[in-house]
Design an enzyme around this catalytic site. Structure first.
Site, PDB file in Angstrom:
ATOM      1  CD  GLU A 307      27.951 -22.051 -10.682  1.00  0.00           C
ATOM      2  OE1 GLU A 307      28.708 -23.009 -10.574  1.00  0.00           O
ATOM      3  OE2 GLU A 307      27.716 -21.490 -11.783  1.00  0.00           O
TER       4      GLU A 307
HETATM    5  C1  ACM Z   1      24.585 -24.316 -12.804  1.00  0.00           C
HETATM    6  O1  ACM Z   1      25.044 -25.366 -13.276  1.00  0.00           O
HETATM    7  N1  ACM Z   1      25.388 -23.354 -12.413  1.00  0.00           N
HETATM    8  C2  ACM Z   1      23.151 -24.103 -12.693  1.00  0.00           C
END
Ligand code: ACM
Length: 503
Positions: A307
């Site tokens: 992310e």
């Molecule tokens: C994640 O759940 N951002 C690895």
């Protein structure tokens, strides 16, 4: 219909035959063996039953623990319970797992405590069976982590991934960058209290885990999820980059937006990035990785990578290549969330952690598969089945829903080799993560983790197919763990799908 397994075991063994007779356990029961598992067995039986068994140095004994490298595959064991109980492990881990199976067969009835009679031969399907605890969004101290190790190693999990840094806080002391814990550890998500591990704390966790055959994988999440680094060292981190989801989520949840240099109290993602084009960033990564490697005997350092929406793609790929190379230079195998597979030259042998769905979306599969093309392998953490922080049902008070609502049956019914287009041998195993945005206490963690971690334990340990490797059998067997969890004070969720047994 599949009949319930006659033996109350999770994960279900490779082969298990019940015997008619039970073997009584009393205060005079003697235990023989040189393994450290002898002491763990005696302690566990005492805490369940109040009976303190006696260790003996020579035969005769009622329970015997033996190691024979020829007896089974690594981590495997046989367990026979007749007039006596004998565990033969292929190694120390095998003896430990034989003990965990024996403890599940320890039952109380009107005549007192006894072991259910059995002939068992067992060894794991996957070498890698993991759980993850996010100690960044909410901090959990050493004693909580030890309890988490106890309850998960009892299900034959052998890796503990600690998510040690995120936007909300930095949780492990680093001598060469001391402001990380001085300035960025005091709080958690929502402004709840924080904390951090001293190096001695961390070593204590690693040693406790090792004694229960769990390898600790420390994760420092980079280049995103790094707001807290910027609170301590502003020169390392870019100004927050807001995205539409973050703004909408922050409004919906009544959480503040991130402000550069100030502790972040929300749990929105994708706004932070370390500075990709500053050499000082790589000095930082090198120092942190070196200090972590020095106190981590296990082979892995997890470098994050998820992310990183605030990092331009080309910068992200450059960072992924440099950061994974730094881990290799430190003598460890890098692990990264699957997004880092976008980088063409990710360090060879890097292990990818796939957290997309069981039906991959967007570029997730391609990114994950690139780790294999680079000589690495994969850990499967498909978010819509393994994520322990997803709610069991819409109205469950804890957890989130963005990946799925995951009841126990959904957690159980998936196959880790059927998600991606890679050879089965490229799948190292399964890891079930617990993200802690909504959990403030270990009890809240446990309500999300149990019973669903037991489903992932069985998927990771037990053969892919077998008469009992089915939901109708699993639900009965997992229900039989209730008296163990109650005795150990594990705050499991009494899901209505499961016929919970009293003893
Ligand atoms: C994640 O759940 N951002 C690895």
């Amino acid at each position: 219909m599949v009949l319930p397994h006659p033996l109350p075991l999770v994960p279900v063994p490779v082969s298990a035959v019940a015997r008619e007779a039970r073997m009584p356990i009393t205060a005079t029961t003697r235990v023989l063996g040189s393994s450290p598992a002898v002491a763990l067995l005696i302690e566990a039986i005492e805490s369940r039953t109040g009976l303190r068994l006696s260790p003996v140095e020579t035969a005769p004994a009622d329970i015997e623990l033996i190691i024979d490298a020829e007896s089974s595959a690594p981590e495997g064991y046989t367990l026979e319970i007749g007039d006596r109980a004998v565990i033969v492990g292929a190694d120390e881990a095998g003896v430990f797992y034989g003990v965990q199976t024996l403890l599940q067969l320890l039952r109380q009835d009107d005549d007192g405590w006894s072991l259910l009679g059995a002939d068992i031969a067992d060894s794991p399907r996957f070498a890698r069976r993991g759980v993850m605890l996010d100690v960044a969004r909410h901090f959990f101290g050493v004693d909580d982590v030890k309890r988490f190790i106890d309850s998960t190693s009892a299900l034959k999990f052998n890796h503990l991934h600690l998510h040690l840094s995120d936007d909300q806080g930095w949780r492990v002391h680093i001598d060469s960058w001391p402001r990380l814990t001085e300035l960025s550890s005091a709080s958690s998500a929502n402004g709840d209290p924080g904390g951090f591990y001293t190096k001695d704390d961390y070593r204590e966790i690693v040693a406790y885990a090792a004694a229960r055959h769990m390898i600790v994988i420390p994760e420092i999440d980079l280049p995103g999820h790094t707001h807290a680094i910027g609170v301590a060292y502003p020169e390392l981190v870019e100004a927050p980059v807001l995205n539409d989801n973050l703004v909408a989520d922050s409004e919906r949840l009544g959480q503040p937006l991130p402000v550069a240099g100030e502790t972040y109290l929300g749990w929105g993602v994708g706004h932070s990035s370390v500075r990709i084009h500053e050499e000082r960033t790589y000095d930082f990564v090198r120092d942190v990785v070196r200090e972590l490697a020095e106190m981590t005997p296990g082979p892995y350092i997890h470098i994050g990578g998820d992310e990183s929406l605030g990092t331009p793609q080309a910068d992200f790929d450059l960072f992924a290549e440099r950061a994974t190379a730094i881990v290799v230079e430190a003598g460890k195998t890098p692990v990264a969330w699957h997004e880092m597979g976008s980088a063409a030259n990710i360090a060879e042998g890097t292990v990818g952690q796939y957290w997309g769905k069981t039906t991959p979306e967007g570029t997730h599969a391609e990114e994950a598969e690139h780790f294999v093309a680079r000589g690495g392998a994969l850990i499967m953490s498909a978010a819509n089945v393994t994520y322990l922080d997803m709610k069991y049902s819409e109205d469950f008070p804890l957890g989130l829903t963005w990946a799925a609502i995951i009841d126990v049956r959904s957690a159980y019914e998936w196959e880790p080799t059927a998600v991606l287009d890679v050879p089965d041998t490229a799948i190292l195993g399964v890891e079930a993560p617990l993200w802690s945005e909504t959990t403030r206490t270990l009890s809240e963690v446990e309500q999300l983790v149990f019973p669903r971690a037991a489903a992932q334990a069985e998927i990771a340990w037990s053969p892919k197919e077998g008469p009992e490797r089915a939901w109708e059998s699993f639900r009965v067997r997992v229900g039989s763990l209730a008296p163990l969890w109650k005795a150990e004070g594990v705050d499991f969720h009494p899901a209505s799908e499961i016929p919970w047994s009293a003893r």
